[in-house]
Design a protein around this motif. Structure first.
Motif, PDB file in Angstrom:
ATOM      1  N   ILE A  68       0.836  -1.189  -0.278  1.00  0.00           N
ATOM      2  CA  ILE A  68      -0.458  -0.525  -0.044  1.00  0.00           C
ATOM      3  C   ILE A  68       0.855   1.336   0.138  1.00  0.00           C
ATOM      4  O   ILE A  68       1.710   1.331   0.642  1.00  0.00           O
ATOM      5  N   GLU A  69       0.421   2.021  -0.531  1.00  0.00           N
ATOM      6  CA  GLU A  69       1.232   3.735  -0.611  1.00  0.00           C
ATOM      7  C   GLU A  69       1.047   4.578   0.155  1.00  0.00           C
ATOM      8  O   GLU A  69      -0.963   3.972   0.775  1.00  0.00           O
ATOM      9  N   MET A  70       1.542   5.022   1.073  1.00  0.00           N
ATOM     10  CA  MET A  70       0.960   5.682   2.330  1.00  0.00           C
ATOM     11  C   MET A  70       1.533   7.546   1.791  1.00  0.00           C
ATOM     12  O   MET A  70       2.588   7.858   1.308  1.00  0.00           O
ATOM     13  N   ALA A  71       0.828   8.779   2.402  1.00  0.00           N
ATOM     14  CA  ALA A  71       1.204   9.982   2.247  1.00  0.00           C
ATOM     15  C   ALA A  71       2.114  10.169   3.431  1.00  0.00           C
ATOM     16  O   ALA A  71       3.208  11.117   3.440  1.00  0.00           O
ATOM     17  N   LEU A  79      -1.590   4.722   9.740  1.00  0.00           N
ATOM     18  CA  LEU A  79      -0.435   3.275   9.760  1.00  0.00           C
ATOM     19  C   LEU A  79      -1.856   1.982  11.326  1.00  0.00           C
ATOM     20  O   LEU A  79      -1.020   0.909  10.009  1.00  0.00           O
ATOM     21  N   SER A  80      -2.270   2.108  11.749  1.00  0.00           N
ATOM     22  CA  SER A  80      -3.145   1.312  12.150  1.00  0.00           C
ATOM     23  C   SER A  80      -3.678   0.109  11.767  1.00  0.00           C
ATOM     24  O   SER A  80      -3.664  -1.412  11.545  1.00  0.00           O
ATOM     25  N   LYS A  81      -4.082   1.017   9.978  1.00  0.00           N
ATOM     26  CA  LYS A  81      -5.494   0.329   9.594  1.00  0.00           C
ATOM     27  C   LYS A  81      -4.396  -0.440   8.133  1.00  0.00           C
ATOM     28  O   LYS A  81      -4.757  -1.802   7.838  1.00  0.00           O
ATOM     29  N   VAL A  82      -2.759  -0.096   8.219  1.00  0.00           N
ATOM     30  CA  VAL A  82      -2.062  -0.915   7.056  1.00  0.00           C
ATOM     31  C   VAL A  82      -1.694  -1.635   8.073  1.00  0.00           C
ATOM     32  O   VAL A  82      -2.324  -2.789   7.428  1.00  0.00           O
ATOM     33  N   VAL A  83      -0.928  -1.254   8.708  1.00  0.00           N
ATOM     34  CA  VAL A  83      -1.070  -3.093  10.006  1.00  0.00           C
ATOM     35  C   VAL A  83      -1.904  -3.576   9.465  1.00  0.00           C
ATOM     36  O   VAL A  83      -2.074  -5.161   9.610  1.00  0.00           O
ATOM     37  N   GLU A  84      -3.626  -3.659   9.739  1.00  0.00           N
ATOM     38  CA  GLU A  84      -4.363  -4.495  10.519  1.00  0.00           C
ATOM     39  C   GLU A  84      -5.291  -5.398   8.728  1.00  0.00           C
ATOM     40  O   GLU A  84      -4.542  -6.299   8.280  1.00  0.00           O
ATOM     41  N   SER A  85      -4.265  -4.255   7.286  1.00  0.00           N
ATOM     42  CA  SER A  85      -4.207  -4.740   6.559  1.00  0.00           C
ATOM     43  C   SER A  85      -3.945  -5.795   6.557  1.00  0.00           C
ATOM     44  O   SER A  85      -3.771  -6.704   4.924  1.00  0.00           O
ATOM     45  N   GLY A  86      -2.952  -6.284   6.410  1.00  0.00           N
ATOM     46  CA  GLY A  86      -1.428  -7.307   6.519  1.00  0.00           C
ATOM     47  C   GLY A  86      -0.467  -6.515   5.190  1.00  0.00           C
ATOM     48  O   GLY A  86       0.369  -7.923   5.429  1.00  0.00           O
ATOM     49  N   ALA A  87      -1.129  -6.370   5.012  1.00  0.00           N
ATOM     50  CA  ALA A  87       0.234  -5.683   3.748  1.00  0.00           C
ATOM     51  C   ALA A  87       1.753  -5.889   3.924  1.00  0.00           C
ATOM     52  O   ALA A  87       2.304  -5.269   4.823  1.00  0.00           O
ATOM     53  N   ASN A  88       2.770  -6.452   3.454  1.00  0.00           N
ATOM     54  CA  ASN A  88       4.139  -6.429   3.571  1.00  0.00           C
ATOM     55  C   ASN A  88       5.213  -4.956   3.492  1.00  0.00           C
ATOM     56  O   ASN A  88       5.567  -4.807   3.740  1.00  0.00           O
ATOM     57  N   TRP A  89       4.112  -4.440   1.939  1.00  0.00           N
ATOM     58  CA  TRP A  89       5.472  -3.628   1.150  1.00  0.00           C
ATOM     59  C   TRP A  89       4.673  -2.110   1.434  1.00  0.00           C
ATOM     60  O   TRP A  89       2.957  -1.763   1.478  1.00  0.00           O
ATOM     61  N   ILE A  90       5.074  -0.885   1.736  1.00  0.00           N
ATOM     62  CA  ILE A  90       5.277   0.355   1.941  1.00  0.00           C
ATOM     63  C   ILE A  90       5.384   1.105   0.304  1.00  0.00           C
ATOM     64  O   ILE A  90       6.999   1.090   1.004  1.00  0.00           O
ATOM     65  N   ALA A 409     -13.808  -2.078  -0.147  1.00  0.00           N
ATOM     66  CA  ALA A 409     -11.958  -2.833  -0.669  1.00  0.00           C
ATOM     67  C   ALA A 409     -11.364  -2.931   0.089  1.00  0.00           C
ATOM     68  O   ALA A 409     -10.204  -3.644   0.353  1.00  0.00           O
ATOM     69  N   PHE A 410     -10.839  -1.792   1.502  1.00  0.00           N
ATOM     70  CA  PHE A 410     -10.016  -2.295   2.049  1.00  0.00           C
ATOM     71  C   PHE A 410     -10.439  -3.717   2.903  1.00  0.00           C
ATOM     72  O   PHE A 410      -9.439  -4.558   3.325  1.00  0.00           O
TER      73      PHE A 410
END
Length: 502
Positions: A68-71, A79-90, A409-410
């Motif tokens: 996931i790309e983050m600003a 950040l908490s939602k990206v951790v929850e999503s299980g994504a490995n790449w930023i 979509a999340f």
């Protein structure tokens, strides 16, 4: 390899000898790209001629294709939602050379204070176990080939200055506590030169009929790549995310930058093949609103549609590999660093018709259905990673709402990562798999002890498929179980996961 990483690896290897550590190969990675997994410290094998079997520590994070790309890598940034999503790449965009070296001195003077906020975010990402793709861009005024174009090409006499800067940057951020491995050199450099847009582009030369400026970008890579590798031999250098605006066989449909497809060939014609490790590219589809119907999308510049050959990821990956093959440099991995379903124009207010944000709107449901289709296409195309652009959204592509709650979509992303996390691609679902039923499409994967189908209706109609064996489970895109009887599955426009014993 960094000294701290080498020391950690040796210590873990010794522990493996003492305690009977198990060695095995990671998923879907060619021998030339094996990784040494040592907790959070991971590195590519620098010499393709050497083979190392990775020691996998019990707490090592599973590396998947999900990104996931983050600003900003902060709680405010989601950040908490990206951790929850299980994504490995930023992916982060990123470092601006012009801010760090606004004036050229000899020896060079770098304003590292400009990175203080980014460095904290990179440290946070490393602590969370994320793999970061860091974009480096922005030509200082003193190095601009075209005055006023900070996104544009560098004067050739300053390629070395850029190389020196990259060496210093990689030496700073490529080690503990930041641990950046992947360096993306520019963002969409195949966009034509301009003086207005600075976050993407812009090396594309409209006056270069042969290569659209790609030869100049390739010459730059030839200069800077050795500097990067000297600073960190394990650093991975990515061609800056190619937009690839037009399919060369579909030019009649394109409105601008018709020669952008020549950019990659120009790089390789300039001899840049040995001077990068992988290619980053961007692949977007757009939502088609047709009377409120769900599931329709496409990329008209690439002649891809939901009911034929979409998502566009596959077509762009195939094109890139054809160019690499033509120039005899086929052994490069690909990463889609911007993947999303878009709706509306960049200047439109978010949520404007037909891009309504309600969870049951045609667009939000189509986006949720698109997520597993996109990641299935990425796995089928053997991409190293597929990065959703972005968490908060651009042109309504976001995975979360402004209050940080998840959009449909999340949850589709989160469950796709759970189901397909380290899946190996088996092949397309064929008519023989489903009793000669037509109008249905899908992919087969092997994950752990299971075979997983991702299947959906290609024509939008419901199709009853009789499965040849009882499935272990059937789920919709967000992981809700689907109950079937007599091995009879009604396939709809919503993709379903069907699990079978291996």
């Amino acid at each position: 390899m960094h000294t701290t990483r080498m020391q950690l690896m040796i210590a873990l290897l010794l522990l493996g000898v003492v305690f009977g550590g198990q060695f095995f190969l990671p998923f879907a990675q060619p021998v030339s790209q094996l990784r040494i997994e040592t907790g959070n410290a991971q590195s590519e094998v620098a010499n393709p001629g050497s083979v190392y079997l990775p020691f996998v520590f019990l707490k090592s994070p599973l590396l998947t294709r999900f990104g996931i790309e983050m600003a900003h890598v902060t709680e405010v940034g989601g950040l908490s939602k990206v951790v929850e999503s299980g994504a490995n790449w930023i992916r982060l965009n990123g470092v601006q050379w012009g801010e760090i070296e606004p004036v050229r001195y000899s020896p060079p003077v770098y304003n590292w204070d400009a990175l203080s906020g980014l460095e904290q975010e990179l440290q946070t990402a490393a602590e969370q176990g994320f793999r970061v793709i860091l974009v480096v861009r922005d030509t200082p005024s003193w190095a601009q080939l075209v005055a006023g174009s900070s996104c544009g090409p560098i004067k050739p006499e300053y390629y070395t200055a850029f190389g020196e800067f990259l060496a210093a940057l990689v030496g700073r951020l490529g080690k503990f506590p930041y641990e950046v491995d992947y360096w993306e050199i520019w963002n969409e450099p195949d966009v034509s030169i301009n003086t207005t847009n600075t976050t993407y582009g812009c090396w594309g030369d409209l006056n270069d009929e042969a290569y659209f400026g790609g030869d100049h970008y390739g010459a730059m890579l030839k200069t800077v790549y050795p500097y990067i590798k000297q600073a960190d031999s394990t650093a991975q250098v990515l061609v800056g995310g190619l937009l690839l605006y037009c399919n060369p066989t579909a030019l009649f449909q394109c409105e601008k930058d018709d020669d952008s497809h020549k950019f990659l060939g120009g790089m390789l014609a300039a001899g840049a093949g040995p001077y990068f490790d992988g290619i980053s590219f961007h692949a977007y589809d757009s939502f088609f609103y047709v009377g409120g119907a769900i599931g329709m999308y496409g990329n008209t510049n690439w002649n891809t549609l939901w009911n034929n050959n979409g998502p566009v990821i596959a077509a762009k990956a195939e094109f890139i590999r054809s160019v690499l093959q033509f120039y005899l440099v086929p052994d490069k991995y690909l990463i889609n660093t911007e993947s999303a379903l878009l709706c509306g124009k960049a200047t439109d207010p978010p949520g404007q018709f037909p891009c309504e944000t309600a969870s049951n709107s045609a667009f939000e449901l189509t986006k949720a259905y698109y997520v597993p289709q996109a990641y299935a296409a990425a796995i089928a195309a053997d991409l190293r990673a597929n990065v959703w652009f972005n968490l908060a959204g651009w042109r309504n592509s976001g995975l979360i709402y402004h209050n940080k709650t998840g959009r449909p979509a999340f949850y589709a992303y989160k469950f796709a990562r759970e189901e397909l996390r380290d899946a190996a691609y088996v092949g397309r679902i064929t008519e023989s798999d489903i009793g000669a039923i037509t109008g249905v499409v899908g992919h087969k994967f092997r994950q752990g002890g299971k075979i997983i189908w991702l299947i959906w209706s290609l024509d939008g109609a419901d199709h009853v498929v009789t499965l040849s064996q009882a499935p272990l489970a059937v789920y919709d895109v967000d992981g809700t179980p689907i109950v079937i009887s007599d091995n009879s599955l009604t396939v709809t426009i919503q993709p379903y996961y069907v699990e079978f014993p291996n």
